[in-house]
Design a protein around this motif. Sequence first.
Motif, short mmCIF file in Angstrom:
data_model
loop_
_atom_site.label_atom_id
_atom_site.label_comp_id
_atom_site.label_asym_id
_atom_site.label_seq_id
_atom_site.Cartn_x
_atom_site.Cartn_y
_atom_site.Cartn_z
N GLU A 50 0.83 -1.20 0.00
CA GLU A 50 0.00 0.00 0.00
C GLU A 50 0.86 1.25 0.00
O GLU A 50 0.59 2.20 -0.75
CB GLU A 50 -0.93 0.01 1.21
CG GLU A 50 -2.04 -1.01 1.13
CD GLU A 50 -2.93 -1.03 2.35
OE1 GLU A 50 -4.04 -1.56 2.24
OE2 GLU A 50 -2.53 -0.52 3.42
N LEU A 51 1.89 1.26 0.81
CA LEU A 51 2.78 2.42 0.91
C LEU A 51 3.50 2.67 -0.40
O LEU A 51 3.45 3.78 -0.96
CB LEU A 51 3.79 2.22 2.05
CG LEU A 51 4.87 3.27 2.20
CD1 LEU A 51 4.29 4.61 2.58
CD2 LEU A 51 5.90 2.83 3.23
N VAL A 52 4.17 1.66 -0.92
CA VAL A 52 4.97 1.82 -2.14
C VAL A 52 4.08 2.12 -3.34
O VAL A 52 4.37 3.05 -4.11
CB VAL A 52 5.83 0.56 -2.39
CG1 VAL A 52 6.48 0.60 -3.76
CG2 VAL A 52 6.89 0.42 -1.30
N CYS A 53 3.01 1.37 -3.51
CA CYS A 53 2.12 1.61 -4.65
C CYS A 53 1.43 2.97 -4.55
O CYS A 53 1.22 3.63 -5.57
CB CYS A 53 1.09 0.49 -4.76
SG CYS A 53 1.81 -1.09 -5.26
N THR A 63 2.08 3.57 -12.79
CA THR A 63 0.73 3.69 -12.23
C THR A 63 -0.17 2.51 -12.57
O THR A 63 -0.99 2.11 -11.74
CB THR A 63 0.06 5.00 -12.69
OG1 THR A 63 0.09 5.06 -14.11
CG2 THR A 63 0.75 6.21 -12.10
N THR A 64 -0.02 1.94 -13.74
CA THR A 64 -0.86 0.80 -14.12
C THR A 64 -0.56 -0.39 -13.23
O THR A 64 -1.48 -1.03 -12.70
CB THR A 64 -0.65 0.43 -15.59
OG1 THR A 64 -0.93 1.58 -16.40
CG2 THR A 64 -1.55 -0.71 -16.01
N LEU A 65 0.71 -0.70 -13.04
CA LEU A 65 1.10 -1.82 -12.19
C LEU A 65 0.68 -1.57 -10.74
O LEU A 65 0.11 -2.44 -10.08
CB LEU A 65 2.60 -2.06 -12.27
CG LEU A 65 3.15 -3.17 -11.38
CD1 LEU A 65 2.55 -4.53 -11.77
CD2 LEU A 65 4.67 -3.21 -11.46
N ALA A 66 0.95 -0.37 -10.25
CA ALA A 66 0.59 -0.03 -8.86
C ALA A 66 -0.91 -0.10 -8.66
O ALA A 66 -1.39 -0.62 -7.64
CB ALA A 66 1.12 1.36 -8.51
N PHE A 71 -5.71 -2.75 -6.63
CA PHE A 71 -7.03 -3.28 -6.96
C PHE A 71 -7.20 -4.69 -6.41
O PHE A 71 -8.24 -5.02 -5.82
CB PHE A 71 -7.25 -3.26 -8.48
CG PHE A 71 -8.55 -3.87 -8.91
CD1 PHE A 71 -9.73 -3.19 -8.73
CD2 PHE A 71 -8.58 -5.14 -9.48
CE1 PHE A 71 -10.94 -3.75 -9.12
CE2 PHE A 71 -9.78 -5.70 -9.88
CZ PHE A 71 -10.97 -5.00 -9.70
N VAL A 72 -6.18 -5.52 -6.58
CA VAL A 72 -6.24 -6.89 -6.05
C VAL A 72 -6.36 -6.87 -4.53
O VAL A 72 -7.17 -7.61 -3.95
CB VAL A 72 -4.99 -7.70 -6.51
CG1 VAL A 72 -4.91 -9.03 -5.79
CG2 VAL A 72 -5.03 -7.91 -8.03
N ILE A 73 -5.58 -6.02 -3.88
CA ILE A 73 -5.67 -5.89 -2.42
C ILE A 73 -7.07 -5.48 -2.00
O ILE A 73 -7.65 -6.03 -1.05
CB ILE A 73 -4.60 -4.91 -1.89
CG1 ILE A 73 -3.21 -5.49 -2.04
CG2 ILE A 73 -4.88 -4.56 -0.42
CD1 ILE A 73 -2.09 -4.51 -1.74
N LEU A 74 -7.65 -4.51 -2.71
CA LEU A 74 -8.99 -4.03 -2.39
C LEU A 74 -10.04 -5.11 -2.57
O LEU A 74 -10.92 -5.28 -1.71
CB LEU A 74 -9.35 -2.85 -3.30
CG LEU A 74 -9.18 -1.47 -2.71
CD1 LEU A 74 -9.47 -0.41 -3.76
CD2 LEU A 74 -10.03 -1.27 -1.50
#
Length: 103
Positions: A50-53, A63-66, A71-74
Motif C-alpha cells: 500500500e505504501l509503495v504503490c 501507475t498501471t502496475l501499482a 485493486f487486487v488488495i482491495l
Amino acid sequence: IARIFLGLFFTLSGVFKLLDTKEYEKLLKTLQEAHIPMYEFYAHLIPWLELVCGVLIIVGFLTTLASLILFVILVIALVTEGLSSLSPFKGMQALHLEQLDEI
C-alpha cells in the motif's frame, strides 16, 4: 488531482498499518479469521505494498502496475470482510461450507 488523493489514501493506509500496532493487529486478525494462507506474511506485505504503490501513484510512475496491485488488495479485502460478516460462519470457512452444501 484524483490520482494524488488516491495515492495519498493508500500511502497513509500503509503507514498507519506499519506504525500503529492496533491497525496491524486488526489486519492480522482479519487475515487469520478469513483463513488466508500465510496470513502473517501477508500482514507484513500488504502495508508495504500500500505504501509503495501509493507513492508510485502519487508520482505517476508505474501507475498501471501499482493500480493493479492495489485493486487486487482491495478486492481481497472486500471479499474477506464481506465473508467474515456472514453469520454464524467466519471468513473463507463460510464459502467452503456453502460449496459443500451444493454437493
